[in-house]
Motif scaffolding. Sequence first.
Motif, PDB file in Angstrom:
ATOM      1  N   GLY A  18       0.807  -1.209   0.000  1.00 56.13           N
ATOM      2  CA  GLY A  18       0.000   0.000   0.000  1.00 56.13           C
ATOM      3  C   GLY A  18       0.838   1.256   0.000  1.00 56.13           C
ATOM      4  N   LEU A  19       1.917   1.246   0.762  1.00 58.95           N
ATOM      5  CA  LEU A  19       2.804   2.415   0.755  1.00 58.95           C
ATOM      6  C   LEU A  19       3.457   2.591  -0.617  1.00 58.95           C
ATOM      7  CD1 LEU A  19       4.519   2.148   4.259  1.00 58.95           C
ATOM      8  CD2 LEU A  19       2.685   3.697   3.541  1.00 58.95           C
ATOM      9  N   ALA A  20       3.814   1.497  -1.245  1.00 58.61           N
ATOM     10  CA  ALA A  20       4.385   1.590  -2.599  1.00 58.61           C
ATOM     11  C   ALA A  20       3.365   2.170  -3.571  1.00 58.61           C
ATOM     12  CB  ALA A  20       4.854   0.208  -3.056  1.00 58.61           C
ATOM     13  N   ALA A  21       2.084   1.751  -3.407  1.00 64.37           N
ATOM     14  CA  ALA A  21       1.026   2.296  -4.263  1.00 64.37           C
ATOM     15  C   ALA A  21       0.834   3.795  -4.024  1.00 64.37           C
ATOM     16  CB  ALA A  21      -0.276   1.549  -4.008  1.00 64.37           C
ATOM     17  N   SER A  22       0.970   4.237  -2.775  1.00 68.70           N
ATOM     18  CA  SER A  22       0.838   5.674  -2.482  1.00 68.70           C
ATOM     19  C   SER A  22       1.991   6.454  -3.092  1.00 68.70           C
ATOM     20  CB  SER A  22       0.774   5.902  -0.969  1.00 68.70           C
ATOM     21  OG  SER A  22       2.020   5.580  -0.353  1.00 68.70           O
ATOM     22  N   LEU A  23       3.181   5.884  -3.076  1.00 73.76           N
ATOM     23  CA  LEU A  23       4.311   6.555  -3.725  1.00 73.76           C
ATOM     24  C   LEU A  23       4.093   6.653  -5.232  1.00 73.76           C
ATOM     25  CD1 LEU A  23       7.336   4.999  -1.774  1.00 73.76           C
ATOM     26  CD2 LEU A  23       6.484   7.352  -1.638  1.00 73.76           C
ATOM     27  N   PHE A  24       3.575   5.570  -5.800  1.00 72.74           N
ATOM     28  CA  PHE A  24       3.294   5.606  -7.242  1.00 72.74           C
ATOM     29  C   PHE A  24       2.246   6.682  -7.560  1.00 72.74           C
ATOM     30  CE2 PHE A  24       0.940   4.120 -10.979  1.00 72.74           C
ATOM     31  CZ  PHE A  24       1.979   4.037 -11.895  1.00 72.74           C
ATOM     32  N   HIS A  25       1.221   6.783  -6.694  1.00 74.84           N
ATOM     33  CA  HIS A  25       0.204   7.815  -6.881  1.00 74.84           C
ATOM     34  C   HIS A  25       0.816   9.212  -6.793  1.00 74.84           C
ATOM     35  CE1 HIS A  25      -3.670   9.852  -6.655  1.00 74.84           C
ATOM     36  NE2 HIS A  25      -3.276  10.441  -5.528  1.00 74.84           N
ATOM     37  N   TRP A  26       1.746   9.386  -5.881  1.00 71.97           N
ATOM     38  CA  TRP A  26       2.419  10.676  -5.758  1.00 71.97           C
ATOM     39  C   TRP A  26       3.249  10.969  -7.018  1.00 71.97           C
ATOM     40  CZ3 TRP A  26       6.926  11.904  -1.915  1.00 71.97           C
ATOM     41  CH2 TRP A  26       7.082  13.297  -1.811  1.00 71.97           C
ATOM     42  N   ARG A  27       3.879   9.931  -7.541  1.00 71.32           N
ATOM     43  CA  ARG A  27       4.703  10.111  -8.744  1.00 71.32           C
ATOM     44  C   ARG A  27       3.832  10.505  -9.937  1.00 71.32           C
ATOM     45  NH1 ARG A  27       6.175   7.125 -13.078  1.00 71.32           N
ATOM     46  NH2 ARG A  27       8.283   7.434 -13.927  1.00 71.32           N
ATOM     47  N   VAL A  28       2.674   9.868 -10.003  1.00 75.76           N
ATOM     48  CA  VAL A  28       1.761  10.202 -11.099  1.00 75.76           C
ATOM     49  C   VAL A  28       1.410  11.688 -11.067  1.00 75.76           C
ATOM     50  CG1 VAL A  28      -0.593   9.826 -11.980  1.00 75.76           C
ATOM     51  CG2 VAL A  28       0.848   7.882 -11.330  1.00 75.76           C
ATOM     52  N   ASN A  29       1.326  12.234  -9.848  1.00 76.94           N
ATOM     53  CA  ASN A  29       1.021  13.658  -9.692  1.00 76.94           C
ATOM     54  C   ASN A  29       2.293  14.507  -9.643  1.00 76.94           C
ATOM     55  OD1 ASN A  29      -2.110  14.009  -9.042  1.00 76.94           O
ATOM     56  ND2 ASN A  29      -1.380  12.109  -8.092  1.00 76.94           N
TER      57      ASN A  29
END
Length: 546
Positions: free
Chosen positions: A327-338
Amino acid sequence: MELSVVMPCLNEAETVETCVRKTIGFFKDSGIDGEVVIADNGSTDGSQQLARDAGARVVPVVEKGYGNALMGGIRAARGRYVAMGDADDSYDFATLGPFLDELRDGADLVMGNRFQGGIAEGAMPKLHRYLGNPVLSFVGRLFFGSKIGDFHCGLRAFNKESITRLGLQTGGMEFASEMVVKATLAKYDIREVPTTLSPDGRTRAPHLNTWRDGWRHLRFLLLYSPRWLFLIPGLVFMTLGLVAGIALSFGPVRVGEIAFDVDTLVGAGAAMVIGFQSALFALLTKVYAMQEGFLPHDRRVQKIIDWWSLERGLVLGGLLAVAGLAGLAASLFHWRVNNFGELDPRESLRIVVPSATALVMSLQAVFASLFASILSIRRRQHPPAVDPADEAAGVVDAAVHQVAVETAAAEAAEAERAAKSESAKSETAEAETEPTGTEQPEREPEPASASAKTAAGTTKPAKAQAAKTQAAKAPAKAKPAGAQPAKTPAKPRPAAKAPAKPRSTKAPAKAQPAKAPTKARPTKAQPTDAQPTKAQPADPAKDESE
């Protein structure tokens, strides 16, 4: 003895004598073999002597507290059954008959019920009557499944052996609750009898403190019920947190005009963590209480412990950690997308909060598994080592025992040697006395045979030969001066080997007469050539003939 009535006492000079006399009167009227035991907890008003004068047996109890005093009196009681009640004259001990009847019928514990029997005006404060006792009794029935309506009635009776097996521990007012709770958990036969409560007969304030002792009762009930203290609240928190978390992870939830969003999601994550931790505490507390004997063995808990090993706990914690890290990796990916810029909390928190909750729960699972393993080590520990003092005492005792054994053996050997020595002396004495009476007749033919052979091989005159024959008989009648009296005539040997040696007794063989003349010779006369091997003692008759 059938019944012992135990009364805790602390400065009850105004009422203790009355209580004792009422109880003894009940014994006489009912024909009961009983006694009154006053468990004195350090009275300073002369209560002890008043109780003795009334016919009670006073047992001093040093440790302070209602429960300590009662346990001291129960241990000192001599009766098969024990009844307990306050020494303030608020209970009528003459009404113990129904209690004793239930005990004789097989009950382990018989409780009085003041709400059924009646509470006189002014006998109980209203706060106790309408709040304290009803609420605490309800909690006891809820937590432990008891059917007792009055948990804290001071008048009760029980089988002494059954209650002693419970191992009651508390020393204060909560002792009353502990007895009922442990008897219920042990599945004892518990019955109730209606009891009347009257105003006490003392003028001072009671020992009972409303809030302090009420809290001690409630605290005991909670601590002895891990299910209600930890498990049920934990399951409620976990259920609410899980349901709310799953619902809010996909978006806001509206109930009428009220909207639940990410703020509620954070609360749901906290509820999950608290509930999971509480459920783990319930399990660990139950295991510890079972091992220490505070609570009876629970097969369901034992099955869980047997299944939940350290390895399984580590696997569970690892899976939760993987989910949280994902989940933390997914949140980092979401941040990267933005482009690592500013994020919308309503979107990012729906990923971060569940991930963080999973990580926290993973660590809780790992720590709980480790702690459960520590408890299992305690459960499987080896027997304690021998105390050094006891071991040293054992060594000393063994050494003393070894010395005693060796001394006894030496004394026995010495006694055996002394017995053998006495036996040898007696045999020697018998051997020295036997030749004088038994040897003479056997040796009379021996000189004649020797004379015949000597006459054939020598040219001495017949007179000398006759003198020699006479010399063989002479020692039995006359002993030469200086020669040993018993050994000298023992074995007169002929000049040459005779065809037969008539020796029928063993005494001549033991007493060696040939050596005696060599030690002491009365004259220098030598034996004739008829005795070539060993010198014979000088013969006075022979000297005269020569």
